[in-house]
Write a protein that holds these residues in place. Sequence first.
Motif, short mmCIF file in Angstrom:
data_model
loop_
_atom_site.label_atom_id
_atom_site.label_comp_id
_atom_site.label_asym_id
_atom_site.label_seq_id
_atom_site.Cartn_x
_atom_site.Cartn_y
_atom_site.Cartn_z
N ASN A 146 0.86 -1.17 0.00
CA ASN A 146 0.00 0.00 0.00
C ASN A 146 0.91 1.23 0.00
N THR A 147 1.18 1.76 -1.19
CA THR A 147 2.12 2.88 -1.29
C THR A 147 1.56 4.17 -0.69
N ASP A 148 0.24 4.28 -0.60
CA ASP A 148 -0.36 5.45 0.06
C ASP A 148 -0.01 5.45 1.55
N LEU A 149 -0.10 4.26 2.19
CA LEU A 149 0.23 4.19 3.61
C LEU A 149 1.71 4.48 3.84
N LEU A 150 2.57 3.95 2.97
CA LEU A 150 4.00 4.22 3.12
C LEU A 150 4.27 5.72 3.01
N LYS A 151 3.62 6.36 2.04
CA LYS A 151 3.81 7.80 1.86
C LYS A 151 3.32 8.57 3.08
N GLN A 152 2.18 8.16 3.62
CA GLN A 152 1.64 8.80 4.82
C GLN A 152 2.62 8.71 5.99
N ALA A 153 3.37 7.59 6.04
CA ALA A 153 4.31 7.38 7.13
C ALA A 153 5.70 7.94 6.82
N PRO A 158 11.95 0.07 -0.46
CA PRO A 158 13.31 -0.26 -0.91
C PRO A 158 13.25 -0.99 -2.26
N VAL A 159 14.21 -0.74 -3.10
CA VAL A 159 14.24 -1.35 -4.43
C VAL A 159 15.59 -2.02 -4.66
N GLY A 160 15.61 -2.87 -5.70
CA GLY A 160 16.86 -3.51 -6.08
C GLY A 160 17.46 -4.33 -4.95
N ASP A 161 18.76 -4.19 -4.75
CA ASP A 161 19.46 -4.94 -3.72
C ASP A 161 19.03 -4.55 -2.31
N GLN A 162 18.35 -3.41 -2.19
CA GLN A 162 17.91 -2.96 -0.87
C GLN A 162 16.59 -3.60 -0.44
N TRP A 163 15.95 -4.32 -1.36
CA TRP A 163 14.70 -4.99 -1.01
C TRP A 163 15.03 -6.31 -0.31
N THR A 164 15.32 -6.22 0.97
CA THR A 164 15.69 -7.35 1.80
C THR A 164 14.67 -7.51 2.92
N TRP A 165 14.72 -8.65 3.59
CA TRP A 165 13.79 -8.86 4.70
C TRP A 165 14.02 -7.86 5.83
N ALA A 166 15.27 -7.56 6.07
CA ALA A 166 15.56 -6.60 7.14
C ALA A 166 14.95 -5.24 6.83
N ASN A 167 15.09 -4.79 5.59
CA ASN A 167 14.55 -3.48 5.22
C ASN A 167 13.03 -3.51 5.10
N ALA A 168 12.48 -4.62 4.62
CA ALA A 168 11.02 -4.73 4.52
C ALA A 168 10.38 -4.62 5.89
N VAL A 169 10.94 -5.31 6.87
CA VAL A 169 10.38 -5.26 8.23
C VAL A 169 10.58 -3.87 8.84
N ALA A 170 11.70 -3.22 8.53
CA ALA A 170 11.92 -1.87 9.05
C ALA A 170 10.87 -0.90 8.53
N VAL A 171 10.54 -0.99 7.24
CA VAL A 171 9.52 -0.13 6.66
C VAL A 171 8.15 -0.48 7.22
N ALA A 172 7.86 -1.77 7.36
CA ALA A 172 6.58 -2.20 7.91
C ALA A 172 6.42 -1.70 9.35
N ARG A 173 7.49 -1.80 10.13
CA ARG A 173 7.45 -1.35 11.53
C ARG A 173 7.19 0.15 11.59
N ALA A 174 7.92 0.93 10.81
CA ALA A 174 7.77 2.38 10.84
C ALA A 174 6.40 2.82 10.37
N THR A 175 5.88 2.16 9.34
CA THR A 175 4.57 2.52 8.82
C THR A 175 3.47 2.20 9.83
N ALA A 176 3.58 1.04 10.47
CA ALA A 176 2.59 0.67 11.49
C ALA A 176 2.61 1.66 12.64
N ALA A 177 3.81 2.04 13.09
CA ALA A 177 3.93 2.95 14.22
C ALA A 177 3.37 4.33 13.90
#
Length: 410
Positions: A146-153, A158-177
Amino acid sequence: MRKIAPIAALLLLLTACGTGESDADGPVTLRMTTWSANPAHVELFNAIAADYKTTHPDVTVAFEALPLENYTTTVTTQIAGGNPPDIAWILEGAAPDFVASGALAPLDDSIENTADLAPAATALWKQDGKLIGYPFSTSPFGVFVNTDLLKQAGQTLPVGDQWTWANAVAVARATAAETGKQGLVIRDFDYKDWTNLATVFRGWGADAWSADGKTCGFDQQPMIDAMTFLHRAVFTDKALPAPGVAADFFAGESAMTIAQISRASLLKDGKFAWTLVPLPSGPSGAYSVIGQGGLGVLKKGKHAAAAAEFVKFFTSEANSAKLARFFPPPRQSQLNAATLATANPLLKPEQLQNVVIDGIATGKVKPSHTGSAEINQAVRSALDPLWKPDADVTAVLGGVCTAIDPLLAK
């Protein structure tokens, strides 16, 4: 724990003493069990059945949608009760039992152009060189965002080599918070169907058991590392919903969800901006996990011959192209971005290429094993202590192996 009769035993019972073939002249109603009550899926299935009826006026096809959580158990209970469906949608986890049981009719003569079927897609559904089930849905998992939620947060994907589980969870955590919504939802897991966790733990090179199915993998270091990461993501990072918390990505209640393209139809209302990307890379690198659904004709169903004829129509190249809207076909000639984009107007060609086509080329099917009902129940019960904040991950996973080692050895 409730005792579940082995699927193989129920199927053997059907093979030995089922209702028997009763195809006859006159009207025939074929019953096909499915696990999806999605209105868009049902509409497509009914449209294909209506097309068939124009040339087979005496044949009516009734689709029976059963709850996913107990789908295989319900079908095998019907079998044990002497009321098998004519056609069954078989989930990949139960495929080894169904294929090996002798309860299904070989489909080689009921499928158009079997040479067009991708070997990787059909491997799970063959026995002694014969096609026992048709994997009409061979669908890799991806991540809807949901790119709208990410933008709101204030987050970016992350794209390319940065699309990792560590970064995915970091973005998910920050967006939820920031938004008060949930972060990442592993759809259809809900702390019950552990097989969907393969979409995470395979990023660590972990698997539930060895390739020959004899050795438990839960107590191995890759699985310990993956589950430790997942446990931290739930209870420390608050990046995934905790047990008992429901969140529907498609209703705008979470930032991300792991799902297959068949779910894209739930986004047609355009309530928020979204994208679809492959599973994040894990410590072991990029990977793909595939879910499959196969069609099987029950030998002892009431109308086995008529059922085989309908399966031939349902799986034809023309209807495979229609089904590709939700269910990526095993046909190599149709596994291209142009064909899939025509059937999936909500998805961009590059999304279909990156998630579906590349995913089928490199992916592994979700965990499957003979005796899957017993094994899955044992794993689920043994994993229950893991879903607490103070869980000893290593000890719990050792307990999983203790629970399933005797079952793997059968």
